[in-house]
Design a protein around this motif. Sequence first.
Motif, PDB file in Angstrom:
ATOM      1  N   SER A 136      46.558  76.056  54.891  1.00  0.00           N
ATOM      2  CA  SER A 136      46.563  75.351  53.864  1.00  0.00           C
ATOM      3  C   SER A 136      48.001  75.062  53.486  1.00  0.00           C
ATOM      4  O   SER A 136      49.010  75.788  54.229  1.00  0.00           O
ATOM      5  N   GLY A 137      48.199  74.101  52.576  1.00  0.00           N
ATOM      6  CA  GLY A 137      49.563  73.835  52.173  1.00  0.00           C
ATOM      7  C   GLY A 137      50.199  72.394  52.727  1.00  0.00           C
ATOM      8  O   GLY A 137      51.405  72.120  52.359  1.00  0.00           O
ATOM      9  N   GLY A 138      49.409  71.711  53.800  1.00  0.00           N
ATOM     10  CA  GLY A 138      50.175  70.619  54.242  1.00  0.00           C
ATOM     11  C   GLY A 138      50.072  69.407  53.541  1.00  0.00           C
ATOM     12  O   GLY A 138      49.366  69.603  52.352  1.00  0.00           O
ATOM     13  N   GLY A 139      50.860  68.457  53.731  1.00  0.00           N
ATOM     14  CA  GLY A 139      50.779  67.236  52.737  1.00  0.00           C
ATOM     15  C   GLY A 139      51.747  66.111  53.203  1.00  0.00           C
ATOM     16  O   GLY A 139      52.324  66.315  54.215  1.00  0.00           O
ATOM     17  N   LEU A 140      51.958  65.209  52.554  1.00  0.00           N
ATOM     18  CA  LEU A 140      52.906  64.135  52.685  1.00  0.00           C
ATOM     19  C   LEU A 140      54.218  64.684  51.985  1.00  0.00           C
ATOM     20  O   LEU A 140      54.242  64.691  50.589  1.00  0.00           O
ATOM     21  N   VAL A 141      55.377  64.402  52.446  1.00  0.00           N
ATOM     22  CA  VAL A 141      56.625  64.851  51.824  1.00  0.00           C
ATOM     23  C   VAL A 141      57.848  63.730  52.464  1.00  0.00           C
ATOM     24  O   VAL A 141      57.725  63.274  53.705  1.00  0.00           O
ATOM     25  N   GLN A 142      58.875  63.675  51.630  1.00  0.00           N
ATOM     26  CA  GLN A 142      60.109  62.550  52.102  1.00  0.00           C
ATOM     27  C   GLN A 142      60.877  63.461  52.837  1.00  0.00           C
ATOM     28  O   GLN A 142      60.957  64.500  52.773  1.00  0.00           O
ATOM     29  N   ALA A 143      61.474  62.815  53.855  1.00  0.00           N
ATOM     30  CA  ALA A 143      62.654  63.605  54.532  1.00  0.00           C
ATOM     31  C   ALA A 143      63.516  64.329  53.808  1.00  0.00           C
ATOM     32  O   ALA A 143      64.108  63.838  52.670  1.00  0.00           O
ATOM     33  N   GLY A 144      63.988  65.489  54.129  1.00  0.00           N
ATOM     34  CA  GLY A 144      64.748  66.176  53.479  1.00  0.00           C
ATOM     35  C   GLY A 144      63.903  67.285  52.471  1.00  0.00           C
ATOM     36  O   GLY A 144      64.669  68.125  51.989  1.00  0.00           O
ATOM     37  N   GLY A 145      62.623  67.035  52.093  1.00  0.00           N
ATOM     38  CA  GLY A 145      61.959  67.828  51.361  1.00  0.00           C
ATOM     39  C   GLY A 145      61.514  68.997  52.028  1.00  0.00           C
ATOM     40  O   GLY A 145      61.917  69.512  53.134  1.00  0.00           O
ATOM     41  N   SER A 146      60.442  69.751  51.070  1.00  0.00           N
ATOM     42  CA  SER A 146      60.104  70.951  51.533  1.00  0.00           C
ATOM     43  C   SER A 146      58.749  71.275  51.346  1.00  0.00           C
ATOM     44  O   SER A 146      57.863  70.571  50.483  1.00  0.00           O
ATOM     45  N   LEU A 147      58.159  72.093  52.262  1.00  0.00           N
ATOM     46  CA  LEU A 147      56.534  72.525  52.262  1.00  0.00           C
ATOM     47  C   LEU A 147      56.522  73.787  52.457  1.00  0.00           C
ATOM     48  O   LEU A 147      57.312  74.431  53.199  1.00  0.00           O
ATOM     49  N   ARG A 148      55.451  74.525  51.930  1.00  0.00           N
ATOM     50  CA  ARG A 148      55.152  75.917  52.235  1.00  0.00           C
ATOM     51  C   ARG A 148      53.761  75.995  52.937  1.00  0.00           C
ATOM     52  O   ARG A 148      52.869  75.654  51.995  1.00  0.00           O
ATOM     53  N   LEU A 149      53.568  76.376  54.042  1.00  0.00           N
ATOM     54  CA  LEU A 149      52.075  76.380  54.761  1.00  0.00           C
ATOM     55  C   LEU A 149      51.581  77.874  54.621  1.00  0.00           C
ATOM     56  O   LEU A 149      52.470  78.875  54.620  1.00  0.00           O
ATOM     57  N   SER A 150      50.557  78.029  54.382  1.00  0.00           N
ATOM     58  CA  SER A 150      49.779  79.302  54.184  1.00  0.00           C
ATOM     59  C   SER A 150      48.654  79.415  55.163  1.00  0.00           C
ATOM     60  O   SER A 150      47.944  78.685  55.559  1.00  0.00           O
ATOM     61  N   CYS A 151      48.467  80.658  55.688  1.00  0.00           N
ATOM     62  CA  CYS A 151      47.413  80.941  56.791  1.00  0.00           C
ATOM     63  C   CYS A 151      46.693  82.094  56.078  1.00  0.00           C
ATOM     64  O   CYS A 151      47.260  83.278  56.366  1.00  0.00           O
ATOM     65  N   ALA A 152      45.750  82.142  55.562  1.00  0.00           N
ATOM     66  CA  ALA A 152      44.759  83.378  55.576  1.00  0.00           C
ATOM     67  C   ALA A 152      43.949  83.731  56.507  1.00  0.00           C
ATOM     68  O   ALA A 152      43.165  83.044  57.314  1.00  0.00           O
ATOM     69  N   ALA A 153      43.996  85.111  56.750  1.00  0.00           N
ATOM     70  CA  ALA A 153      43.380  85.522  57.966  1.00  0.00           C
ATOM     71  C   ALA A 153      42.196  86.643  57.514  1.00  0.00           C
ATOM     72  O   ALA A 153      42.441  87.392  56.453  1.00  0.00           O
TER      73      ALA A 153
END
Length: 117
Positions: free
Chosen positions: A7-24
């Motif tokens: 989870s945590g994906g999406g649309l972001v502008q260049a130079g921005g940040s995202l944090r992806l998570s993986c629940a196991a």
Amino acid sequence: QVQLVESGGGLVQAGGSLRLSCAASGSIFNSNAMGWYRQAPGKQREFVARITSGISTNYAESVKGRFTISRDNAKNTVYLQMNSLKPEDTAVYYCASLDEYYFITSWGQGTQVTVSS
């Protein structure tokens, strides 16, 4: 056997940040290395980052200094912090569990990351 959900994906502008998570799910999480891979349209899936049960890490050259992989064993979750994102980072990002030889044993379903210029 382990089940993985990203989870945590999406649309972001260049130079921005995202944090992806993986629940196991599964009792083997703590003893397994985990990795992140990505696949852009028309391209093969490629390695992004890996973390062992001992918390050592490895990164693809293209993301060194920008991405950070981490894990919280108590929560059975692995993360990918992505900073200074570039349009070429656009891809579906997949979480994976790895065996002792770093061969992939399970894949998550993937989460889309799109970086606009």
